[in-house]
Design a protein around this motif. Structure first.
Motif, mmCIF file in Angstrom:
data_model
loop_
_atom_site.group_PDB
_atom_site.id
_atom_site.type_symbol
_atom_site.label_atom_id
_atom_site.label_comp_id
_atom_site.label_asym_id
_atom_site.label_seq_id
_atom_site.Cartn_x
_atom_site.Cartn_y
_atom_site.Cartn_z
ATOM 1 N N VAL A 130 0.826 -1.211 0.000
ATOM 2 C CA VAL A 130 0.000 0.000 0.000
ATOM 3 C C VAL A 130 0.858 1.257 0.000
ATOM 4 C CG1 VAL A 130 -1.651 1.366 1.341
ATOM 5 C CG2 VAL A 130 -2.027 -1.079 1.021
ATOM 6 N N LYS A 131 1.820 1.344 0.903
ATOM 7 C CA LYS A 131 2.646 2.553 0.974
ATOM 8 C C LYS A 131 3.449 2.780 -0.307
ATOM 9 C CE LYS A 131 3.152 2.669 6.013
ATOM 10 N NZ LYS A 131 4.128 2.601 7.141
ATOM 11 N N PRO A 132 4.176 1.763 -0.806
ATOM 12 C CA PRO A 132 4.906 1.983 -2.072
ATOM 13 C C PRO A 132 3.990 2.334 -3.236
ATOM 14 C CG PRO A 132 5.706 0.010 -0.971
ATOM 15 C CD PRO A 132 4.475 0.442 -0.241
ATOM 16 N N LEU A 133 2.795 1.739 -3.268
ATOM 17 C CA LEU A 133 1.868 2.025 -4.357
ATOM 18 C C LEU A 133 1.352 3.461 -4.253
ATOM 19 C CD1 LEU A 133 0.537 0.714 -6.797
ATOM 20 C CD2 LEU A 133 -1.335 -0.034 -5.317
ATOM 21 N N ALA A 134 1.098 3.936 -3.034
ATOM 22 C CA ALA A 134 0.680 5.325 -2.846
ATOM 23 C C ALA A 134 1.776 6.280 -3.299
ATOM 24 C CB ALA A 134 0.333 5.577 -1.372
ATOM 25 N N ALA A 135 3.007 5.980 -2.917
ATOM 26 C CA ALA A 135 4.130 6.819 -3.348
ATOM 27 C C ALA A 135 4.280 6.789 -4.866
ATOM 28 C CB ALA A 135 5.420 6.344 -2.679
ATOM 29 N N GLY A 136 4.127 5.617 -5.462
ATOM 30 C CA GLY A 136 4.227 5.505 -6.918
ATOM 31 C C GLY A 136 3.150 6.286 -7.635
ATOM 32 N N ALA A 137 1.938 6.319 -7.060
ATOM 33 C CA ALA A 137 0.849 7.089 -7.663
ATOM 34 C C ALA A 137 1.181 8.573 -7.686
ATOM 35 C CB ALA A 137 -0.451 6.845 -6.903
ATOM 36 N N LEU A 138 1.750 9.073 -6.594
ATOM 37 C CA LEU A 138 2.124 10.489 -6.532
ATOM 38 C C LEU A 138 3.226 10.812 -7.529
ATOM 39 C CD1 LEU A 138 2.063 10.907 -2.651
ATOM 40 C CD2 LEU A 138 0.422 11.856 -4.267
ATOM 41 N N VAL A 139 4.191 9.923 -7.645
ATOM 42 C CA VAL A 139 5.268 10.124 -8.627
ATOM 43 C C VAL A 139 4.701 10.124 -10.041
ATOM 44 C CG1 VAL A 139 7.352 9.098 -9.618
ATOM 45 C CG2 VAL A 139 7.063 9.172 -7.134
ATOM 46 N N PHE A 140 3.742 9.240 -10.299
ATOM 47 C CA PHE A 140 3.145 9.133 -11.635
ATOM 48 C C PHE A 140 2.427 10.420 -12.028
ATOM 49 C CE2 PHE A 140 -0.856 8.129 -13.932
ATOM 50 C CZ PHE A 140 -0.300 7.799 -15.161
ATOM 51 N N VAL A 141 1.555 10.938 -11.146
ATOM 52 C CA VAL A 141 0.791 12.134 -11.514
ATOM 53 C C VAL A 141 1.703 13.357 -11.590
ATOM 54 C CG1 VAL A 141 -1.388 11.248 -10.641
ATOM 55 C CG2 VAL A 141 0.087 12.562 -9.110
ATOM 56 N N ALA A 142 2.728 13.401 -10.742
ATOM 57 C CA ALA A 142 3.672 14.523 -10.821
ATOM 58 C C ALA A 142 4.445 14.465 -12.135
ATOM 59 C CB ALA A 142 4.631 14.492 -9.633
ATOM 60 N N GLY A 143 4.865 13.270 -12.516
ATOM 61 C CA GLY A 143 5.639 13.120 -13.750
ATOM 62 C C GLY A 143 4.874 13.568 -14.977
ATOM 63 N N ILE A 144 3.570 13.292 -15.014
ATOM 64 C CA ILE A 144 2.762 13.715 -16.164
ATOM 65 C C ILE A 144 2.803 15.227 -16.333
ATOM 66 C CG2 ILE A 144 0.380 13.907 -17.010
ATOM 67 C CD1 ILE A 144 -0.150 11.170 -15.765
ATOM 68 N N ASN A 145 2.749 15.944 -15.229
ATOM 69 C CA ASN A 145 2.640 17.398 -15.282
ATOM 70 C C ASN A 145 3.972 18.106 -15.459
ATOM 71 O OD1 ASN A 145 -0.354 18.153 -14.662
ATOM 72 N ND2 ASN A 145 0.121 16.478 -13.265
ATOM 73 N N LEU A 146 5.056 17.370 -15.510
ATOM 74 C CA LEU A 146 6.356 17.974 -15.812
ATOM 75 C C LEU A 146 6.464 18.377 -17.277
ATOM 76 C CD1 LEU A 146 8.764 15.600 -13.836
ATOM 77 C CD2 LEU A 146 8.085 17.928 -13.204
ATOM 78 N N PHE A 147 5.576 17.836 -18.109
ATOM 79 C CA PHE A 147 5.683 18.037 -19.555
ATOM 80 C C PHE A 147 4.599 18.965 -20.101
ATOM 81 C CE2 PHE A 147 7.520 13.930 -18.506
ATOM 82 C CZ PHE A 147 8.793 14.075 -19.036
ATOM 83 N N GLY A 148 4.121 19.847 -19.267
ATOM 84 C CA GLY A 148 3.174 20.851 -19.745
ATOM 85 C C GLY A 148 1.804 20.685 -19.123
ATOM 86 N N LEU A 149 1.167 21.816 -18.830
ATOM 87 C CA LEU A 149 -0.138 21.774 -18.191
ATOM 88 C C LEU A 149 -1.209 21.213 -19.123
ATOM 89 C CD1 LEU A 149 -1.767 22.463 -15.661
ATOM 90 C CD2 LEU A 149 -2.216 24.702 -16.654
ATOM 91 N N LYS A 150 -1.049 21.408 -20.420
ATOM 92 C CA LYS A 150 -2.076 20.916 -21.338
ATOM 93 C C LYS A 150 -2.173 19.403 -21.284
ATOM 94 C CE LYS A 150 -5.392 21.677 -24.143
ATOM 95 N NZ LYS A 150 -6.578 22.384 -23.650
ATOM 96 N N LEU A 151 -1.009 18.730 -21.263
ATOM 97 C CA LEU A 151 -1.025 17.274 -21.129
ATOM 98 C C LEU A 151 -1.635 16.885 -19.787
ATOM 99 C CD1 LEU A 151 -0.273 14.399 -21.941
ATOM 100 C CD2 LEU A 151 2.027 14.806 -21.003
ATOM 101 N N GLY A 152 -1.224 17.591 -18.712
ATOM 102 C CA GLY A 152 -1.791 17.311 -17.404
ATOM 103 C C GLY A 152 -3.289 17.534 -17.370
ATOM 104 N N ALA A 153 -3.764 18.584 -18.058
ATOM 105 C CA ALA A 153 -5.197 18.866 -18.097
ATOM 106 C C ALA A 153 -5.955 17.777 -18.855
ATOM 107 C CB ALA A 153 -5.447 20.223 -18.747
ATOM 108 N N GLN A 154 -5.368 17.269 -19.926
ATOM 109 C CA GLN A 154 -6.017 16.198 -20.681
ATOM 110 C C GLN A 154 -6.152 14.935 -19.842
ATOM 111 O OE1 GLN A 154 -3.434 15.996 -24.091
ATOM 112 N NE2 GLN A 154 -4.509 17.628 -25.200
#
Length: 442
Positions: A130-154
């Motif tokens: 559970v803990k590693p998966l929660a941390a991985g989820a946060l890393v995943f959503v943060a990583g998406i938004n490193l490449f522009g807000l439009k991609l993050g918004a989509q």
């Protein structure tokens, strides 16, 4: 309005994107978990529905106030900017300090843990994941938004549409496929006593948290003076309707007593209709819903840190925007990294209490800045909250009452939350001594 505000952000978010941010920033895990807690503190289905709708109307008032604030200051930073301008740089710093330590980071960590709990259950993973998966989820959503807000918004739009689909399935199953008796929805539960509005309102208000997130992104919204009020108003109406319908579905299938006894009402409804497969399907929907909430929480919080860095009230490095994507990647990584540490700490339950307390206190103070803007800048604005000054006073008064009652009923957690905020005062003055340029933020 120029496409590139003075801060360097690019206005890429459409009205649709903005509305999805409002809905996605509010609907997380609360509506799937907290109705049972609220039912324990009410005496009937009617009382329960009145609390949910009443809290929604209160939140709508707050959203309308933030619509005017956003129209007056259509820039990144949201509450931080309003508090800094109205009450001085110390007030702005304390908001940013608390936002970083517990409000946004704690909310993201707690809800990521809810995501991990449901996801591990769906795929049969051991509890240790559970803990590693929660941390991985946060890393995943943060990583998406490193490449522009439009991609993050989509991605955010996709998350929001999927969570609305899950809600629609839940409502349809509850109202039409379970052979529910409509008269039983409002029935009284003799075993329950009414503990008052406050006791039932606290878990409900948590489910409505997040309506201010769009204002943090105001510097990236197209035609913000028109888009912000419209998106906040329409988004809040949709959320209130969704929450009311979901609670009607719970009551129709489980009854008030059954809902009060349930810790997983959504899964119980789907299990009663479709068996274990239905419970697993709604678990997937809840996981998607929580992931979308984490996404917008981190994105919105990063903009606050970035503006603080520009003002000299935080590290200058967090003020930097990516030269191509125009995103505050350093600020995003900092906030996400702290949220990951909180998720790994396993203290998410307490963090959620601190976050909820701090979030609503900040909302009340943010709305209070509207009186300063009206006094110093007049009533002229592209959008004005109707019923001024009555509606803002109602919001500040009710939320203030909830905060005071929370401190009385749960003094330990509320006290720790207050101490975290107050700890920022010496940090602020030490920062200004070390970095005198911060004085220019006054």
């Amino acid at each position: 309005m120029s496409d590139t505000p003075a801060s360097g952000y690019v206005r890429r978010l459409s009205s649709w994107d903005a509305a999805m941010i409002v809905v996605g920033g509010i609907i997380g895990g609360g509506i799937f978990l907290n109705p049972g807690i609220a039912a324990q503190r009410t005496e009937s289905g009617l009382a329960l529905l009145l609390v949910w709708v009443g809290a929604g109307v209160l939140t709508l008032i707050g959203a309308l106030c933030y619509a005017e604030l956003g129209a007056r200051r259509p820039h990144a930073g949201g509450s931080y900017v309003y508090l800094r301008e109205a009450f001085g740089s110390l007030a702005g710093f304390l908001f940013g300090w608390t936002m970083l330590l517990v409000i946004y980071s704690g909310s993201a960590a707690a809800v990521a843990t809810i995501f991990a709990s449901y996801a591990s259950g769906v795929f049969g993973l051991p509890p240790g994941t559970v803990k590693p998966l929660a941390a991985g989820a946060l890393v995943f959503v943060a990583g998406i938004n490193l490449f522009g807000l439009k991609l993050g918004a989509q991605v955010q739009n996709l998350f929001t549409l999927l969570k609305l689909l899950a809600v629609a399935v839940l409502v349809v199953c509850g109202l039409f496929l379970a052979g529910a008796n409509g008269a039983g929805v409002l029935a009284a539960d003799p075993a329950r006593g009414n503990v008052g509005f406050i006791g039932a309102a606290l878990p409900v208000l948590f489910a409505y948290s997040g309506f201010t997130y769009l204002n943090n992104l105001a510097g990236e919204v197209r035609e913000p003076q028109r888009t912000l009020p419209r998106s906040l108003f329409m988004g809040m109406l949709l959320v209130i309707a969704v929450y009311a319908l979901v609670n009607v579905a719970y009551l129709a299938v489980l009854g008030h007593a059954g809902l009060a006894a349930s810790t997983t009402p959504a899964a119980d409804v789907m299990n009663r209709v479709f068996g274990p497969i239905g419970a697993k399907l709604i678990a997937i929907g809840i996981a998607i819903s929580t992931l979308g909430f984490c996404n917008i929480t981190l994105v919105a919080g990063a903009r606050v840190l970035q503006v603080m860095g520009e003002d000299g009230l935080f590290f200058r490095s967090v003020a930097k925007l990516h030269p191509q994507h125009r995103t505050p990647n350093v600020a995003l990584l900092l906030l996400s990294g702290w949220a990951v540490l909180l998720a790994l700490s396993g203290s998410y339950g307490q963090l959620l209490d601190y976050a909820t307390f701090g979030d609503w206190l900040a909302c009340a103070l943010g709305v209070a800045t509207l009186f300063w803007y009206r006094r110093t800048q007049g009533a002229e604005a592209s959008f004005r909250v109707p019923g001024y000054p009555l509606l803002p006073l109602i919001f500040v008064g009710v939320v203030g009452w909830v905060v005071i009652e929370t401190m009385r009923s749960n003094p330990v957690n509320a006290g720790i939350g207050v101490l975290i905020m107050l700890a920022g005062i010496p940090v602020y003055y030490i920062w200004r001594r070390l970095f005198p340029l911060a004085a220019s933020a006054d």
